[in-house]
Write a protein that holds these residues in place. Structure first.
Motif, mmCIF file in Angstrom:
data_model
loop_
_atom_site.group_PDB
_atom_site.id
_atom_site.type_symbol
_atom_site.label_atom_id
_atom_site.label_comp_id
_atom_site.label_asym_id
_atom_site.label_seq_id
_atom_site.Cartn_x
_atom_site.Cartn_y
_atom_site.Cartn_z
ATOM 1 N N ILE A 19 0.360 61.539 39.254
ATOM 2 C CA ILE A 19 -0.474 60.835 39.576
ATOM 3 C C ILE A 19 -0.715 60.092 38.075
ATOM 4 O O ILE A 19 -1.915 61.009 36.849
ATOM 5 N N TYR A 20 -1.253 59.111 38.230
ATOM 6 C CA TYR A 20 -1.715 58.255 37.310
ATOM 7 C C TYR A 20 -3.276 57.804 37.450
ATOM 8 O O TYR A 20 -4.051 57.439 38.559
ATOM 9 N N PRO A 21 -4.218 57.430 35.630
ATOM 10 C CA PRO A 21 -5.394 57.149 36.574
ATOM 11 C C PRO A 21 -5.563 56.153 37.135
ATOM 12 O O PRO A 21 -4.486 55.093 37.730
ATOM 13 N N ASP A 22 -6.298 56.163 38.359
ATOM 14 C CA ASP A 22 -6.636 54.760 39.102
ATOM 15 C C ASP A 22 -6.524 53.303 38.341
ATOM 16 O O ASP A 22 -6.508 53.042 37.266
ATOM 17 N N GLY A 23 -5.248 52.417 39.323
ATOM 18 C CA GLY A 23 -5.526 50.857 38.511
ATOM 19 C C GLY A 23 -3.766 51.207 37.814
ATOM 20 O O GLY A 23 -3.795 50.511 36.786
ATOM 21 N N GLU A 24 -3.507 51.657 36.979
ATOM 22 C CA GLU A 24 -2.346 51.975 35.942
ATOM 23 C C GLU A 24 -0.931 52.235 36.465
ATOM 24 O O GLU A 24 -0.046 52.446 36.368
ATOM 25 N N GLY A 25 -1.152 52.213 38.348
ATOM 26 C CA GLY A 25 0.461 52.272 38.605
ATOM 27 C C GLY A 25 0.613 53.254 39.305
ATOM 28 O O GLY A 25 -0.749 53.783 39.751
ATOM 29 N N GLU A 26 1.228 53.199 40.436
ATOM 30 C CA GLU A 26 1.474 54.036 41.386
ATOM 31 C C GLU A 26 1.842 55.462 41.625
ATOM 32 O O GLU A 26 2.498 55.423 40.270
ATOM 33 N N ASP A 27 1.884 56.479 42.271
ATOM 34 C CA ASP A 27 1.229 58.068 41.952
ATOM 35 C C ASP A 27 3.453 57.132 42.005
ATOM 36 O O ASP A 27 3.336 57.025 43.381
ATOM 37 N N GLU A 28 4.129 58.609 41.178
ATOM 38 C CA GLU A 28 5.470 58.800 41.893
ATOM 39 C C GLU A 28 6.081 60.691 42.067
ATOM 40 O O GLU A 28 4.863 61.581 41.492
ATOM 41 N N VAL A 29 7.474 60.798 42.945
ATOM 42 C CA VAL A 29 7.082 61.930 43.249
ATOM 43 C C VAL A 29 8.476 62.282 42.694
ATOM 44 O O VAL A 29 9.647 61.308 43.024
#
Length: 109
Positions: A19-29
């Motif tokens: 989980i990335y902070p808002d605006g710092e990239g798409e969350d990824e799995v």
């Protein structure tokens, strides 16, 4: 905090949600067919010093990794990770900054 994780407990499939902070990239799995290595875990938080924490994610307790020096580095607050952390520790007055890697189906030792 639980200190530095040394390895992941044995599992058939290990899934991590970053989980990335808002605006710092798409969350990824990310899924692994074996236990993640230490170097892979460091990549989850962009090679920072790893800090092991516990969070409540999707209704259950999970291990997570954050950058221990994130606040010193001035990383941006991670609202979603902070909410998961506060669900685990409702009386704590703290925030999570930078990326947060949640171990969704395995535990760290």
């Amino acid at each position: 905090a639980y200190g530095l994780p040394t390895e992941a407990r044995r599992c058939n499939v290990a899934t991590v949600r970053i989980i990335y902070p808002d605006g710092e990239g798409e969350d990824e799995v990310i899924s692994y067919d074996k236990n993640p290595e230490y170097s892979e875990m460091k990549d989850w938080i962009e090679n920072g010093w790893m800090e092991h924490i516990r969070v409540i994610w999707e209704g259950r307790e999970c291990d997570a990794i954050i950058d221990e020096e994130g606040k010193i580095k001035g990383l941006k607050m991670n609202a979603m990770a902070t909410a998961a952390y506060i669900r685990m520790y409702p009386d704590i007055n703290d925030v999570i900054v930078g990326p947060c890697a949640i171990c969704t189906d395995f535990e760290l030792e």
